[in-house]
Scaffold this motif. Structure first.
Motif: not given
Length: 232
Positions: A157-163, A187-202
């Motif tokens: 649900s997180s929106k980025f702009r990249v150049k 959403s910090i959950e989106d970033l942590l879910r991508l980076a962590m092995k655990d599916k439930n962000p802390f």
């Protein structure tokens, strides 16, 4: 020439610098038709993209051929890039599809399109997070260099702009990814879910970040080559 039909063909684009490797495309089927001399050829083509591997279907116009400077030859068309395997790149995985339009000349053409990767993930964690993008890019068809101007991405649900760009610099064997990334509210959950092995962000909550992202070419792990400078 009224028409050309080719199957199992190969297109090789030679760079101006003879020390660099050519771009090679394997074409399943190519159909070209002409309305007469001095006008563009109409074409439909199905071909394999080398990296990431996937099938490209395209239709449009090519020419008229510039014999004195082939890289100045005009081209335009629409494309569908189907089920590209991102797993060939170090550190990431997923199945990407893309649609769009392009126009310009072989040495520099504009591409407007979108991508969809419903199972985008990092190999280190393995948790898929859907990723979609919409982009405007400048592409050099003779060497594959790409400038993003810009790319709007949605990760979860997180929106980025990249150049920035994905280009081969002088004396480099591969391409450098050099990007400016802005996340206004995500959403910090989106970033942590991508980076962590655990599916439930802390952690939960909103996050903003701004950073410079530089990934030079090399054989080592992405984490060992990646340079990030910014704040969140």
């Amino acid at each position: 020439i009224d028409g050309i039909r080719a199957e199992r063909a190969r297109l090789t684009i030679l760079p101006k610098d003879p020390s660099k490797n050519p771009l090679v495309f394997d074409i399943h089927q190519l159909l070209m038709s002409s309305a007469g001399p001095g006008v563009p050829l109409r074409y439909t083509a199905t071909l394999n993209n080398a990296k990431p591997p996937g099938q490209v279907q395209s239709a449009g116009s090519f020419g008229p051929w510039d014999a004195s400077e082939p890289s100045e030859t005009p081209l335009s068309g629409d494309y569908d890039f189907l089920e590209a395997d991102l797993g060939v790149f170090k550190g990431i995985a997923g199945t990407l599809s893309s649609t769009g339009r392009f126009k310009g000349k072989l040495s520099e053409f504009e591409v407007d399109g979108e991508t969809r990767t419903p199972n985008f993930r990092l190999k280190s964690s393995g948790n898929p997070v859907p990723l979609t993008t919409q982009f405007h890019a400048l592409v050099d068809g003779t060497n594959g260099n790409t400038l993003l101007q810009p790319l709007d991405a949605t990760l979860g649900s997180s929106k980025f702009r990249v150049k920035g760009g994905i280009v081969r610099n002088v004396d480099e064997k591969g391409k450098t990814v050099d990007l400016d990334v802005l996340l206004v509210r995500g959403s910090i959950e989106d970033l942590l879910r991508l980076a962590m092995k655990d599916k439930n962000p802390f952690l939960r909550g909103s996050v903003a970040l701004k950073m410079k992202f530089v990934l030079p070419p090399g054989r080592g792990e992405i984490a060992d080559r990646l340079n990030i400078d910014g704040g969140f």
